[in-house]
Design an enzyme around this catalytic site. Structure first.
Site, PDB file in Angstrom:
ATOM      1  N   ARG A  29      13.960   4.899  -6.702  1.00 14.10           N
ATOM      2  CA  ARG A  29      13.504   3.682  -7.205  1.00 14.10           C
ATOM      3  C   ARG A  29      12.755   2.869  -6.317  1.00 14.10           C
ATOM      4  O   ARG A  29      12.355   1.718  -6.571  1.00 14.10           O
ATOM      5  CB  ARG A  29      13.908   3.188  -8.630  1.00 14.10           C
ATOM      6  CG  ARG A  29      14.102   3.879  -9.591  1.00 14.10           C
ATOM      7  CD  ARG A  29      14.241   3.275 -10.933  1.00 14.10           C
ATOM      8  NE  ARG A  29      14.555   4.181 -11.893  1.00 14.10           N
ATOM      9  CZ  ARG A  29      15.701   4.539 -12.330  1.00 14.10           C
ATOM     10  NH1 ARG A  29      16.641   4.226 -11.748  1.00 14.10           N
ATOM     11  NH2 ARG A  29      15.790   5.357 -13.500  1.00 14.10           N
ATOM     12  N   LYS A  70      -0.344   0.096   0.363  1.00 18.70           N
ATOM     13  CA  LYS A  70      -0.801   1.499  -0.151  1.00 18.70           C
ATOM     14  C   LYS A  70      -0.060   2.698   0.298  1.00 18.70           C
ATOM     15  O   LYS A  70      -0.202   2.992   1.387  1.00 18.70           O
ATOM     16  CB  LYS A  70      -2.246   1.588  -0.297  1.00 18.70           C
ATOM     17  CG  LYS A  70      -3.196   0.694  -0.824  1.00 18.70           C
ATOM     18  CD  LYS A  70      -4.707   1.171  -0.505  1.00 18.70           C
ATOM     19  CE  LYS A  70      -5.620   0.057  -1.103  1.00 18.70           C
ATOM     20  NZ  LYS A  70      -6.693   0.576  -1.159  1.00 18.70           N
ATOM     21  N   GLU A  98     -13.172  -0.077  12.479  1.00 18.60           N
ATOM     22  CA  GLU A  98     -12.476  -0.957  11.347  1.00 18.60           C
ATOM     23  C   GLU A  98     -12.175  -2.230  11.802  1.00 18.60           C
ATOM     24  O   GLU A  98     -12.258  -3.325  10.966  1.00 18.60           O
ATOM     25  CB  GLU A  98     -10.816  -0.478  10.932  1.00 18.60           C
ATOM     26  CG  GLU A  98     -11.003   0.806  10.254  1.00 18.60           C
ATOM     27  CD  GLU A  98     -11.261   0.710   8.756  1.00 18.60           C
ATOM     28  OE1 GLU A  98     -11.521  -0.532   8.269  1.00 18.60           O
ATOM     29  OE2 GLU A  98     -11.466   1.921   8.000  1.00 18.60           O
ATOM     30  N   LYS A 138      -6.144  -9.092   7.171  1.00 14.16           N
ATOM     31  CA  LYS A 138      -5.853  -8.105   6.129  1.00 14.16           C
ATOM     32  C   LYS A 138      -4.762  -8.705   5.140  1.00 14.16           C
ATOM     33  O   LYS A 138      -5.016  -8.599   4.118  1.00 14.16           O
ATOM     34  CB  LYS A 138      -5.352  -6.675   6.708  1.00 14.16           C
ATOM     35  CG  LYS A 138      -5.025  -5.928   5.469  1.00 14.16           C
ATOM     36  CD  LYS A 138      -5.104  -4.228   5.865  1.00 14.16           C
ATOM     37  CE  LYS A 138      -4.810  -3.643   4.495  1.00 14.16           C
ATOM     38  NZ  LYS A 138      -5.447  -2.003   4.552  1.00 14.16           N
ATOM     39  N   GLU A 195      -5.154  -4.856  -6.150  1.00 10.93           N
ATOM     40  CA  GLU A 195      -6.569  -4.504  -6.494  1.00 10.93           C
ATOM     41  C   GLU A 195      -7.003  -4.640  -7.810  1.00 10.93           C
ATOM     42  O   GLU A 195      -7.531  -3.873  -8.571  1.00 10.93           O
ATOM     43  CB  GLU A 195      -6.906  -2.989  -5.918  1.00 10.93           C
ATOM     44  CG  GLU A 195      -6.615  -2.648  -4.737  1.00 10.93           C
ATOM     45  CD  GLU A 195      -7.218  -1.051  -4.116  1.00 10.93           C
ATOM     46  OE1 GLU A 195      -6.990  -0.455  -5.048  1.00 10.93           O
ATOM     47  OE2 GLU A 195      -7.850  -1.206  -3.078  1.00 10.93           O
ATOM     48  N   ARG A 255      -9.888  -7.576  -2.898  1.00 12.86           N
ATOM     49  CA  ARG A 255      -9.386  -6.488  -1.725  1.00 12.86           C
ATOM     50  C   ARG A 255     -10.544  -5.676  -1.507  1.00 12.86           C
ATOM     51  O   ARG A 255     -10.510  -4.950  -0.591  1.00 12.86           O
ATOM     52  CB  ARG A 255      -7.974  -5.750  -2.341  1.00 12.86           C
ATOM     53  CG  ARG A 255      -7.239  -5.056  -1.026  1.00 12.86           C
ATOM     54  CD  ARG A 255      -6.030  -4.692  -1.390  1.00 12.86           C
ATOM     55  NE  ARG A 255      -5.235  -3.767  -0.407  1.00 12.86           N
ATOM     56  CZ  ARG A 255      -4.136  -3.603  -0.479  1.00 12.86           C
ATOM     57  NH1 ARG A 255      -3.123  -4.078  -1.299  1.00 12.86           N
ATOM     58  NH2 ARG A 255      -3.561  -2.644   0.425  1.00 12.86           N
ATOM     59  N   ASN A 308     -13.353  -2.835   1.942  1.00 10.40           N
ATOM     60  CA  ASN A 308     -14.219  -1.757   1.855  1.00 10.40           C
ATOM     61  C   ASN A 308     -15.617  -1.634   2.356  1.00 10.40           C
ATOM     62  O   ASN A 308     -16.447  -0.838   2.154  1.00 10.40           O
ATOM     63  CB  ASN A 308     -13.916  -1.032   0.483  1.00 10.40           C
ATOM     64  CG  ASN A 308     -12.815  -0.528   0.003  1.00 10.40           C
ATOM     65  OD1 ASN A 308     -12.102   0.263   0.766  1.00 10.40           O
ATOM     66  ND2 ASN A 308     -12.260  -0.806  -1.198  1.00 10.40           N
ATOM     67  N   HIS A 339     -17.350   1.510   3.587  1.00  8.60           N
ATOM     68  CA  HIS A 339     -16.622   2.501   3.376  1.00  8.60           C
ATOM     69  C   HIS A 339     -17.294   3.170   2.070  1.00  8.60           C
ATOM     70  O   HIS A 339     -17.052   4.643   1.664  1.00  8.60           O
ATOM     71  CB  HIS A 339     -15.171   2.143   2.730  1.00  8.60           C
ATOM     72  CG  HIS A 339     -14.231   1.892   3.845  1.00  8.60           C
ATOM     73  ND1 HIS A 339     -14.632   0.996   4.716  1.00  8.60           N
ATOM     74  CD2 HIS A 339     -13.038   2.479   4.240  1.00  8.60           C
ATOM     75  CE1 HIS A 339     -13.594   0.688   5.628  1.00  8.60           C
ATOM     76  NE2 HIS A 339     -12.617   1.687   5.411  1.00  8.60           N
ATOM     77  N   HIS A 399     -17.567   6.982   3.223  1.00  6.44           N
ATOM     78  CA  HIS A 399     -16.345   7.960   2.329  1.00  6.44           C
ATOM     79  C   HIS A 399     -17.468   9.079   1.854  1.00  6.44           C
ATOM     80  O   HIS A 399     -17.002  10.380   1.653  1.00  6.44           O
ATOM     81  CB  HIS A 399     -15.895   7.427   1.254  1.00  6.44           C
ATOM     82  CG  HIS A 399     -14.679   6.543   1.549  1.00  6.44           C
ATOM     83  ND1 HIS A 399     -13.982   5.646   0.408  1.00  6.44           N
ATOM     84  CD2 HIS A 399     -13.760   6.475   2.411  1.00  6.44           C
ATOM     85  CE1 HIS A 399     -13.029   5.230   1.064  1.00  6.44           C
ATOM     86  NE2 HIS A 399     -12.849   5.673   2.291  1.00  6.44           N
ATOM     87  N   HIS A 413     -13.066   9.313  10.057  1.00  4.34           N
ATOM     88  CA  HIS A 413     -13.160   8.042   9.207  1.00  4.34           C
ATOM     89  C   HIS A 413     -13.956   6.974   9.508  1.00  4.34           C
ATOM     90  O   HIS A 413     -14.756   6.418   9.111  1.00  4.34           O
ATOM     91  CB  HIS A 413     -11.789   7.738   8.479  1.00  4.34           C
ATOM     92  CG  HIS A 413     -11.556   6.375   7.569  1.00  4.34           C
ATOM     93  ND1 HIS A 413     -12.139   6.445   6.335  1.00  4.34           N
ATOM     94  CD2 HIS A 413     -11.173   5.325   7.767  1.00  4.34           C
ATOM     95  CE1 HIS A 413     -12.021   5.243   5.752  1.00  4.34           C
ATOM     96  NE2 HIS A 413     -11.534   4.353   6.945  1.00  4.34           N
TER      97      HIS A 413
END
Length: 324
Positions: free
Chosen positions: A113, A135, A177, A219, A229, A234, A238, A241, A245, A258
């Site tokens: 956990r 993340k 980035e 960040k 999010e 947040r 992006n 992106h 993407h 990327h």
């Protein structure tokens, strides 16, 4: 005389971020634990960097790239954690790029956990972005990052000396980035990037520590506003992106890396903002010049019509409309 190496220490959600040169061996010192960490690396980063960490509790090596992010690999990590006797007081250290961080992070979040996680990012892309924010996740045949959770690292240790091992193509993905942070979050940082673009392209240590530290600060500030999010803050991270993407997906994740895709996406978003009156033409010209100096793409290679069906899958859609 060579100037002393610079180091930046920041406090964020869950723990601290340390950026510096030659600091990888100081994990035990920053962690403050007598028990050595259980290190997860891949077939390249393990042999290259694990010796710098000193004593470890096992060193399972994941496959390179997206092949690491599968349920089978996570199950194998669980068995390795069990064999090493890692209990609730243990620590998992992710040593590698974003895919190692995602997979090792997910294993750490779900083992007993949740055990402490240390991120030791070895790519520029991971140092400025994916290693922070908590993340974690893996892919399914149905899509990327469909299984995951938020699990904040207690420590992120970004050692710029690791970046000398990257190819030019892999290195520049992180530069894209950096530009995103300057364009979207901090005009003063955008100015700084313009002044130091050549030094960053040459991988000079002191400018790298400064730039990575500033990206980390930006960040962490956004993540503090919207860790999971929920509020939409947040989503600002992006920028670029949405189209990025779509370019990756349209090229079957083989034609566009990327950061390159994000760079092209930044140009599309900036042009749209200009047409809507949100920025001036001068900013478009500055963005184009900065991307060129950093060796990054400055436009997509497909018309909007070919990207549209990939845009429809974007999780930032609101009421059927893409958000750039």
């Amino acid at each position: 005389a060579t100037p002393a190496p610079v180091e930046r220490i920041l406090e964020g959600a869950g723990g601290r971020v340390v950026v510096g040169e030659g600091i990888l061996g100081r994990v035990p010192e920053y962690l403050g634990k007598a028990t050595p960490p259980f290190v997860v690396a891949d077939a390249l980063t393990g042999p290259l960097f694990a010796p710098r960490l000193g004593e470890t509790r096992g060193l399972p090596l994941l496959p390179r790239g997206e092949e690491a992010k599968t349920q089978e690999q996570v199950n194998w990590l669980y068995r390795s954690l069990s064999a090493a006797g890692v209990d609730r007081s243990g620590t998992v250290a992710a040593l590698g790029g974003g895919t190692v961080g995602d997979t090792a992070g997910f294993a750490a979040a779900t083992w007993m956990r949740g055990v402490d996680l240390v991120q030791c990012p070895t790519t520029l892309l991971a140092q400025v972005d994916s290693a922070m924010g908590g993340k974690t996740g893996i892919n399914l045949p149905e899509g990327k990052n469909l299984v995951g959770t938020f699990h904040q690292p207690v420590l992120v240790l970004s050692d710029v000396s690791c970046l000398s091992s990257l190819s030019g193509k892999d290195y520049r993905q992180g530069l894209a980035e950096m530009v995103k942070y300057g364009l979207g979050e901090d005009p003063a940082f955008f100015d700084w990037l313009e002044k130091h673009a050549r030094e960053l392209a040459e991988r000079q240590s002191r400018p790298l520590v400064e730039a990575i530290g500033r990206c980390a600060q930006l960040k962490l500030a956004v993540v503090a506003q919207d860790e999971k999010e929920k509020t939409g803050a947040r989503a600002r991270l992006n920028l670029g992106h949405t189209v990025g993407h779509a370019l990756e997906a349209a090229g079957k994740y083989e034609e566009w890396q990327h950061g390159d895709a994000v760079a092209a996406g930044l140009v599309v978003a900036a042009h749209l903002a200009y047409r809507m009156g949100s920025c001036g033409e001068k900013l478009l010209l500055r963005l184009d010049a900065l991307l060129e100096e950093l060796g990054l793409p400055r436009r997509p290679d497909r018309p909007w019509e070919q990207l549209e069906r990939y845009l429809a899958r974007d999780k930032k859609f609101r009421e059927g409309n893409p958000r750039l």
